[in-house]
Design a protein around this motif. Structure first.
Motif, PDB file in Angstrom:
ATOM      1  N   VAL A 180     -12.681  50.753 107.687  1.00  0.00           N
ATOM      2  CA  VAL A 180     -11.398  50.173 107.034  1.00  0.00           C
ATOM      3  C   VAL A 180     -11.374  51.544 105.782  1.00  0.00           C
ATOM      4  O   VAL A 180     -12.334  51.453 105.008  1.00  0.00           O
ATOM      5  N   LYS A 181     -10.205  52.110 105.737  1.00  0.00           N
ATOM      6  CA  LYS A 181      -9.949  53.238 104.690  1.00  0.00           C
ATOM      7  C   LYS A 181      -8.731  52.516 103.867  1.00  0.00           C
ATOM      8  O   LYS A 181      -7.719  51.770 104.365  1.00  0.00           O
ATOM      9  N   ILE A 182      -9.123  52.207 102.518  1.00  0.00           N
ATOM     10  CA  ILE A 182      -7.911  51.843 101.673  1.00  0.00           C
ATOM     11  C   ILE A 182      -7.803  53.146 100.578  1.00  0.00           C
ATOM     12  O   ILE A 182      -8.701  53.536  99.905  1.00  0.00           O
ATOM     13  N   PRO A 183      -6.522  53.602 100.531  1.00  0.00           N
ATOM     14  CA  PRO A 183      -6.183  54.574  99.400  1.00  0.00           C
ATOM     15  C   PRO A 183      -6.281  54.182  97.968  1.00  0.00           C
ATOM     16  O   PRO A 183      -6.451  52.863  97.787  1.00  0.00           O
ATOM     17  N   ARG A 184      -6.486  55.210  97.135  1.00  0.00           N
ATOM     18  CA  ARG A 184      -6.697  54.670  95.745  1.00  0.00           C
ATOM     19  C   ARG A 184      -5.663  55.333  95.009  1.00  0.00           C
ATOM     20  O   ARG A 184      -5.272  56.860  95.000  1.00  0.00           O
ATOM     21  N   TRP A 185      -4.940  54.603  94.048  1.00  0.00           N
ATOM     22  CA  TRP A 185      -3.772  55.155  93.492  1.00  0.00           C
ATOM     23  C   TRP A 185      -4.063  55.182  92.108  1.00  0.00           C
ATOM     24  O   TRP A 185      -4.921  54.641  91.466  1.00  0.00           O
ATOM     25  N   ASN A 186      -3.061  56.051  91.271  1.00  0.00           N
ATOM     26  CA  ASN A 186      -3.426  56.221  89.633  1.00  0.00           C
ATOM     27  C   ASN A 186      -2.049  56.088  89.169  1.00  0.00           C
ATOM     28  O   ASN A 186      -1.519  56.836  88.263  1.00  0.00           O
ATOM     29  N   PHE A 187      -1.196  54.930  89.528  1.00  0.00           N
ATOM     30  CA  PHE A 187       0.080  54.791  88.826  1.00  0.00           C
ATOM     31  C   PHE A 187      -0.102  54.501  87.367  1.00  0.00           C
ATOM     32  O   PHE A 187       1.153  54.991  86.586  1.00  0.00           O
ATOM     33  N   ASP A 188      -0.915  54.123  86.789  1.00  0.00           N
ATOM     34  CA  ASP A 188      -0.988  53.848  85.245  1.00  0.00           C
ATOM     35  C   ASP A 188      -1.070  55.345  84.734  1.00  0.00           C
ATOM     36  O   ASP A 188      -0.497  55.287  83.590  1.00  0.00           O
ATOM     37  N   LYS A 189      -0.949  56.296  85.398  1.00  0.00           N
ATOM     38  CA  LYS A 189      -0.947  57.507  84.489  1.00  0.00           C
ATOM     39  C   LYS A 189       0.278  58.329  84.722  1.00  0.00           C
ATOM     40  O   LYS A 189       0.579  59.479  84.006  1.00  0.00           O
ATOM     41  N   PHE A 190       1.100  57.653  85.687  1.00  0.00           N
ATOM     42  CA  PHE A 190       2.683  58.304  85.677  1.00  0.00           C
ATOM     43  C   PHE A 190       3.396  57.374  85.041  1.00  0.00           C
ATOM     44  O   PHE A 190       4.111  56.509  85.930  1.00  0.00           O
ATOM     45  N   THR A 228       0.972  57.609 106.112  1.00  0.00           N
ATOM     46  CA  THR A 228      -0.470  57.519 106.496  1.00  0.00           C
ATOM     47  C   THR A 228      -1.321  57.771 105.349  1.00  0.00           C
ATOM     48  O   THR A 228      -2.568  56.688 105.368  1.00  0.00           O
ATOM     49  N   GLY A 229      -1.282  58.359 104.528  1.00  0.00           N
ATOM     50  CA  GLY A 229      -1.990  58.711 103.348  1.00  0.00           C
ATOM     51  C   GLY A 229      -2.178  57.394 102.457  1.00  0.00           C
ATOM     52  O   GLY A 229      -2.993  57.383 101.645  1.00  0.00           O
ATOM     53  N   ASP A 230      -0.997  56.796 102.565  1.00  0.00           N
ATOM     54  CA  ASP A 230      -0.949  55.475 101.392  1.00  0.00           C
ATOM     55  C   ASP A 230      -1.183  54.349 102.064  1.00  0.00           C
ATOM     56  O   ASP A 230      -0.926  53.142 101.649  1.00  0.00           O
ATOM     57  N   SER A 231      -1.460  54.412 103.575  1.00  0.00           N
ATOM     58  CA  SER A 231      -1.569  53.076 104.415  1.00  0.00           C
ATOM     59  C   SER A 231      -3.102  52.642 104.489  1.00  0.00           C
ATOM     60  O   SER A 231      -3.978  53.696 104.377  1.00  0.00           O
ATOM     61  N   ILE A 232      -3.251  51.325 104.563  1.00  0.00           N
ATOM     62  CA  ILE A 232      -4.587  51.009 104.923  1.00  0.00           C
ATOM     63  C   ILE A 232      -4.921  51.259 106.211  1.00  0.00           C
ATOM     64  O   ILE A 232      -3.941  50.844 107.222  1.00  0.00           O
ATOM     65  N   THR A 233      -5.732  51.998 106.756  1.00  0.00           N
ATOM     66  CA  THR A 233      -5.901  52.422 108.200  1.00  0.00           C
ATOM     67  C   THR A 233      -7.310  51.638 108.769  1.00  0.00           C
ATOM     68  O   THR A 233      -8.245  51.527 107.828  1.00  0.00           O
ATOM     69  N   VAL A 234      -7.352  51.506 110.056  1.00  0.00           N
ATOM     70  CA  VAL A 234      -8.454  50.882 110.659  1.00  0.00           C
ATOM     71  C   VAL A 234      -8.789  51.624 111.737  1.00  0.00           C
ATOM     72  O   VAL A 234      -7.838  52.107 112.565  1.00  0.00           O
ATOM     73  N   ALA A 235     -10.139  51.826 111.938  1.00  0.00           N
ATOM     74  CA  ALA A 235     -10.729  52.524 113.361  1.00  0.00           C
ATOM     75  C   ALA A 235     -11.864  51.845 113.930  1.00  0.00           C
ATOM     76  O   ALA A 235     -12.772  51.243 113.396  1.00  0.00           O
ATOM     77  N   PRO A 236     -11.770  51.494 115.205  1.00  0.00           N
ATOM     78  CA  PRO A 236     -10.670  52.062 116.202  1.00  0.00           C
ATOM     79  C   PRO A 236      -9.487  51.073 116.134  1.00  0.00           C
ATOM     80  O   PRO A 236      -9.513  50.116 115.373  1.00  0.00           O
TER      81      PRO A 236
END
Length: 949
Positions: free
Chosen positions: A357-367, A244-252
């Motif tokens: 709408v929630k969209i997570p923010r990733w930093n794959f370029d750092k890993f 869920t922390g990596d999902s785009i989520t929508v409320a309601p």
């Protein structure tokens, strides 16, 4: 029942340093809880080891303990303070685990301390997956077929019984650590071993995978009288299989039938009541079959304030942690007021007349080398939230908030046109899948095919497809003949001026001007928790566009709920989503900036889009605009509010990079001017300033294309530090030792940062690195602190252990650092904060860089010396005070160590070597009286361990 008057002093346990899976949402909940309890006249002690947060500031609690989160620290506090109760539900899994450990040791019983807000049995039953499963079966709540394994052999037996695909989850872990889907024997054996290893009780749950099912969350609150309300329903746009922390989520929730929602609601309340008798917040997650039957199965329940609680609080305006803290001390929901309306009861379920709408923010370029596929183990480092009148508008606003060089969802020339790459991206979900869905539709890939691959509900896909069709329609026009109705439709659906400009081949400013001419103007609406049924007292706004309606007197117009006052006002630009290189420390600075401006009698206006933070609390600033930190949104707010100035120094690179536009449009910047900010970023001009002031710096050169690199490298000599201009967190920085490495990296940089210049510095091998933070008012300079890095020069300052004050620099070196700091601060005409980084070699101090803004280390120094430096600096920026007006009284005793914290455990095969590009996700503070302290000796002994070139 009114509050329990026997509770006079509460201990709140924090969540420690920020790691993937547990971020600043717990700083927000802990801060809210502390404020809530103090409103009731209750004394609050707080333990947390994170210096970057507002939570550990003495404006939040009566007694702040910056100590390691371990039982020994709790014991120390209980001996010093007369604690009546402990509240462990505000600090995530870390706080709960520590509370349980202290309980097992008999600590709470020994000191007569009650656990409030939860009960230990409830925690144990939800974390022990087998016990939880038995309870759900007993109360008639369905779950996916699953069994528990406490050994490798037992795990293999279960796999044989269920068949693949399977889901493996480790018990008592955070952010889905060790959780994954497995599709074959090899994947299963590797994941089983890892899950058993990382679980504190060496137990894993093996479930039959519910791939393709839809996922939902409910946020609940319950009081000791067994009153329960649902605060918010949240739907994951991504189906089961992505954390869920990596999902785009929508409320309601958007695609849930009312009858299924009512069943889910009843189930959640039944589950909450069955796990224990506690008062507070609770998060319940469900999976729903994607067919007409809409079968519901429970996934898990968290009897505490969760990651989603911060999102639900910001989404609804209902402050869950604040109310949960009051419920924990005995109040009933019926006795509390709604914090937004201040006239209605807290015992009501919020109603939304907008979409989140929630969209997570990733930093794959750092890993480097990380598996970028999304799955059951959380990998994002932050998140953004968009508020709109429709799903489409909110989705665009969230995409504009991400700061990944996209202007929204598509329509910016950055889409993927290779069909094979698009199909692969749809199949292997990663950070960019929502953008790839848009690209797939533009390529003509049928919606049914996209649904079959992604299992994303057709409702969401049709909403996105409508945007694709709208773009195609707009592209048939030019600026002159673009119909008002079509432009207004694009704006109501969230398209930015910049996107529309791209579609018709004009400048963003021309689209803005066209909008003004056609009277298509942004309006702001209140987040009021009750769909405007009652008036809101708290000014918490989001923007939208409206179709004209006719008023009673026949006038055509739109309704704007944000009234601009004629008070002196200041806008603080927030730092956007958390990411590596720009974390919660900038939110700390923004909040203190707001508080300082309030003290100077300014009306304070906050603009930010991060739902996890204290800066986006509805009562931090006088007015909150929950909007993307994106030029169009900011400019429209400025035109509406007409502020006396805008503060850009406190929001990291996010705010700083908007300074050029503010300056170009004649909008006053509080404190250091854009010209000075730009001079510090422009390495060529900055080096001339150093040369004119006779301040040493490593030899360097600037290149504008890859061909120039070889010749410059021959002049400078290897090793060479390569870096792009205008970036934060060492992004793209690398030390190279030969021509091949140099050429390869330079080519990558020009591809990643087109139009940017690349700097080549001679790397001072074996140098000691140090840094200083200071406040300057244009005449005087006060140096807040000088830190020495334990690791050698070449490891990013954010990844280095650092001591305050230095542990190994002589008076001659310290004097040079102080002299250089004063000279540079004054030469740059700094008004406010400045951070300068140094390399010390052969008793000579060289300048690496200067940043005339709040730095990552400002909160660390403020906590170590117990001084409100951001408050002082903000008053200097506003021209209200001079350095000489402050009485500086730092509390200096021993050393404070800033220790970086990494989240490499989320990426098992990643390259863990450290270098000039920052990789840490958080930090902790540790105080020592002597350099013989074992912690310092260990850090010092390992200082070269992870250095890579």
């Amino acid at each position: 029942m009114p509050k329990d008057t026997s509770i006079k002093h509460v201990l709140i346990i924090g969540s420690g340093p920020i790691v993937i899976g547990q971020a600043c949402e717990f700083d927000y909940s802990g801060s809210q809880a502390a404020r809530s309890l103090r409103e009731e006249g209750i004394e609050v002690s707080l333990i947390n080891s994170n210096p970057a947060t507002i939570m550990t500031d003495n404006v939040v609690a009566d007694h702040v303990y910056l100590l390691p989160l371990e039982v020994a620290s709790l014991e120390k506090i209980l001996k010093e303070q007369n604690i009546d109760a402990v509240l462990p539900t505000m600090g995530g899994q870390t706080a709960l685990n520590l509370c349980i450990e202290a309980d097992k040791d008999g600590l709470w019983e020994e000191h007569n301390v009650r656990i409030i807000g939860v009960d230990i049995d409830a925690i144990n039953i939800t974390e022990d997956r087998e016990e939880f499963r038995k309870l759900m079966t007993k109360i008639g709540v369905g779950m996916a077929p699953a069994k528990t394994a406490t050994s490798y052999l037992k795990g293999k037996e279960i796999a044989q019984e269920f068949g693949f695909p399977l889901c493996i989850r480790a018990s008592y872990t955070l952010g889905g650590s060790g959780a994954t889907f497995v599709f074959n024997k090899d994947e299963f054996e590797e994941s089983l071993s890892r899950g058993l290893e990382i679980s504190p009780i060496h137990e894993v749950m093996i479930d039959k995978a519910l791939l393709g099912w839809k996922e939902f969350e409910l946020e609940l609150l319950r009081d000791s009288n067994d009153n329960v309300i649902i605060i918010c329903s949240i739907e994951n746009m991504d189906p089961m299989g992505i954390h869920t922390g990596d999902s785009i989520t929508v409320a309601p929730a958007m695609t849930l039938s009312d009858t299924t929602y009512q069943r889910m609601r009843d189930m959640a309340i039944h589950m909450m009541r069955s796990i224990g008798n506690f008062a507070g917040g609770c998060n319940v997650q469900f999976a729903v079959s994607p067919d007409e039957k809409e079968d519901i199965v429970a996934i898990e329940i968290n009897p505490r304030v969760s990651r989603s609680s911060a999102l639900a609080s910001k989404a609804t305006g209902y402050p869950i942690a604040k109310i949960a803290a009051k419920l924990a001390i005995g109040y009933h929901l019926t006795e509390l007021d709604n914090q937004i309306t201040q006239t209605t009861s807290a015992y009501f379920e919020p109603t939304l007349d907008y979409v989140i709408v929630k969209i997570p923010r990733w930093n794959f370029d750092k890993f480097e080398g990380a598996d970028r596929r999304l799955g059951l183990q959380m990998k994002s480092v932050g998140e953004v939230m968009g508020i709109g009148r429709s799903f489409q508008e909110a989705l665009h606003k969230a995409a504009q908030s991400l700061e990944i060089k996209r202007n929204g969802l598509g329509a910016d020339g950055k889409g993927e046109t290779d069909q094979n790459k698009v199909l692969e991206a749809l199949e292997k979900a990663s950070w960019n899948r929502v953008f790839m869905i848009y690209d797939a539709m533009q390529l003509g890939i049928p919606l049914r095919r996209i649904h079959d691959i992604t299992k994303i509900d057709m409702w969401f896909l049709r909403q996105i497809y409508d945007l694709v069709q709208l773009q195609a329609e707009i592209e048939n026009h030019n600026l002159a003949n673009l119909p008002r109705e079509l432009l207004l439709e694009a704006k109501t659906k969230g398209f930015a001026d910049r996107q529309i400009a791209h579609m018709i081949g004009v400048l963003e400013s021309e689209v803005h001007q066209k909008r003004e001419e056609l009277n298509i103007k942004r309006v702001w609406k209140l987040v009021d928790t009750c769909a405007a049924e009652f008036p809101a007292q708290t000014p918490y706004y989001y923007s939208t566009f409206e179709y004209d309606f006719q008023t009673a007197d026949g006038e055509l117009g739109v309704e704007n709920e944000s009234e601009a006052s004629d008070r002196r006002k200041i806008i603080v630009l927030g730092s956007g989503p958390n990411r590596i290189g720009q974390g919660i420390e900038f939110d700390y600075s923004c909040v203190h900036g707001v508080l300082a401006a309030k003290e100077c009698d300014y009306e304070t206006i906050m603009i930010n889009c991060n739902p996890e933070t204290v800066s986006t609390d509805f009562d931090t600033a006088d007015k909150l605009y929950f909007e993307p930190v994106f030029w169009e949104h900011i400019y429209d707010i400025i035109l509406h509010e007409k502020p006396d100035g805008v503060i850009v120094q406190l929001g990291g690179q996010t705010a700083l990079k908007l300074a050029e536009k503010l300056d170009r449009f004649g909008i006053p910047i509080a404190g250091t001017s854009y010209q000075s900010l730009d001079l510090a970023e422009d390495r060529g001009r900055f080096s001339e300033l150093l040369r004119d002031n006779e301040i040493p710096y490593p030899e360097f050169g600037v290149i504008t294309n890859a061909d120039e690199a070889r010749e410059l490298a021959e002049q400078l000599g290897f090793p060479i530090l390569v870096r792009p201009s205008y970036v934060l967190g060492g992004q793209g920085m690398k030390i190279v030792i030969n021509q091949d490495e140099l050429e390869h990296h330079v080519v990558d940089l020009f591809k990643t940062f087109p139009g940017n210049r690349v700097l080549l510095d001679h790397y001072l091998e074996g140098a000691i690195e140090a840094e200083a933070d200071a406040i300057c008012d244009g005449e005087d300079v006060y140096i807040m602190g000088i830190m020495e890095h334990v690791e050698p020069c070449g490891i990013h300052s954010g990844d280095s252990n650092a001591t305050l004050p230095p542990f190994n620099l002589g008076d001659l070196i310290i004097q040079q650092i102080e002299d250089h700091t004063r000279k540079i601060a004054l030469a740059l005409n700094t008004v406010g904060l400045i951070n300068i980084q140094f390399a010390v070699k052969d008793d000579k101090v060289y300048i690496i860089e200067a940043n005339p803004r709040a730095s990552r280390t400002v909160p660390f120094i403020a906590k170590a010396y117990d001084e409100p430096y951001v408050n002082f600096a903000t008053k200097v920026m506003l021209g209200e005070k001079k350095i000489k007006d402050f009485k500086f009284e730092p509390k200096r005793k021993g050393w404070a160590i800033k220790q970086p914290v990494f989240s490499f455990n989320k990426f098992p095969n990643v390259n863990k070597n450290l270098g000039p590009e920052m990789k840490s996700t958080g930090e902790k503070i540790y105080f020592i009286d002597s350099l013989r302290d074992p912690v310092f000796k260990k850090i010092y002994a390992e200082r070269n361990l992870y250095l890579s070139k």
